[in-house]
Design a protein around this motif. Sequence first.
Motif, short mmCIF file in Angstrom:
data_model
loop_
_atom_site.label_atom_id
_atom_site.label_comp_id
_atom_site.label_asym_id
_atom_site.label_seq_id
_atom_site.Cartn_x
_atom_site.Cartn_y
_atom_site.Cartn_z
N ASP A 82 0.83 -1.21 0.00
CA ASP A 82 0.00 0.00 0.00
C ASP A 82 0.87 1.26 0.00
N SER A 85 5.65 0.30 -4.28
CA SER A 85 5.85 -0.78 -5.24
C SER A 85 7.26 -0.62 -5.78
N ASN A 250 8.29 10.96 -6.98
CA ASN A 250 7.92 9.79 -6.18
C ASN A 250 8.31 8.48 -6.85
N SER A 251 8.90 8.57 -8.04
CA SER A 251 9.46 7.39 -8.70
C SER A 251 10.97 7.55 -8.69
N ASP A 262 8.66 3.13 -6.36
CA ASP A 262 7.50 3.98 -6.62
C ASP A 262 6.76 4.21 -5.30
N LYS A 264 4.04 5.34 -2.90
CA LYS A 264 2.60 5.44 -3.11
C LYS A 264 1.89 6.23 -2.02
N SER A 265 2.39 6.13 -0.80
CA SER A 265 1.72 6.82 0.31
C SER A 265 2.70 7.02 1.46
#
Length: 466
Positions: A82, A85, A250-251, A262, A264-265
Amino acid sequence: MANITFSGIGSSIDTAAIVDAIVAAEIEPQRELLSARKTTYNSQLSAIGKLKSALEQFQSVLDNLKTASKFQSRSVSVGNSDLLSASATGSAVPGSYEIEIDHLAKQQKLITSAGSFATSGDTVGTGTLSFTVGGESFDVPIDSSSSSLSGIRDAINSTTGNSSVSATIVNVDDGLGGTEARLMLTSIEGGLDNKINITAVDDDGNSTDASGLSQLIYDSTSATGNMTQHQAADDALFYIDGLAVSRSTNSVSDAIDGVTLDLKSAAPGTKFSLDVAVDNDTIANNIQSLVDAYNNVRSIVKSTSENEGSSALMGDSTVRTLYNKMRSVLSSQVASAPDSANSLSLVGVSIDQYGVMSLDREALGNALDDDFSAVSKLFTNDDGIAPTLDTLLESYTQYAGLLDDRTKGLNSRLESLTSAQERLDRREESMLASLTKQYNAMDSLVAQLNSTGSYLLAQLSALSSS
């Protein structure tokens, strides 16, 4: 008006049938021969097309095996999908890491002041807007045709050289029971280095006041201007084994060699694992794909060139040479690979007496565990199995390659056959016309002779009765 002919009136012989039989005896064997050749050439074209398709599929399989970065597949396991990745290339070193995401990178967003515009069609002003975002600067001329809020939006988005700012209009509540239009500008890239700075040359003569085009100015350095910052730019901040990493995106592909993260949160204080490992299953699957692709080529070669009397490419030297060269590559030793894995037979790949290839996945797994680098070199070195096969197949499948030459030659022969068929048709028509004319003339002569004979018999009969 076409001539009307009657067969055998004078001779009582069916001359039309005789003519048809003579023409057929002359023409039909040649027509059947041309048709048989055409069928043969079309069958050969189909077989070559099928073989070329199989070879191209083989090459796509080799693509996963001919370079070390692709051969050395890595699997990535993330403890909290979550939040993150990740993916890895073959250059990533297997290992485990502890990850914590403090906050994500954000794009800066600027918005026009509340109460400035009722609708997107309201006029703003004319002049020139100048943008600086990161290391990029560009100007947006605004004239009377683009002076509305929506016109300025479109002018910004369509300006050549703008790859850093996106403009849109949002219609929001005005606090009085109605709505108002507000222009929102967003930096396309996130991070502190991509803040938006806007100046104006306003045709109203004042480029800093709160009217005309200067309503859209903003200085991110001092956080001043007539637009409002709706969302502040920020860099991502996360930790790898407790070490801080900040990036404008963010990547992130430059924090761990060969690994792309990556984000994600954000979850400050939450730590989770990231594990990178050698992906033996994917490697085995890729080698199994090579085995399957080879067996497919072998099957096509056998069916099109080795069933005597029924094979489209029976005895074809191009196909035979290709197959023999493939077998030679697959059964040879790779000089640059270590002795422990310098041939396919040493890593679980074998070819039986019938030419069928198979993979022993357990033997391959043991070879990978014993000396992964050696197995990789067997497939990926310059003289390795995959590059050597790819070079061989390319000479056959490339544009103007060996199979294209064969195809061109067969198409040329088919064109010649079509021309020969057309000439034969013309010859048939000419022969039919000529013979019909001759037999009609013969029939007419017979009719005249019969008439003369009948007259003479009648005269003789009259003389004998007198």
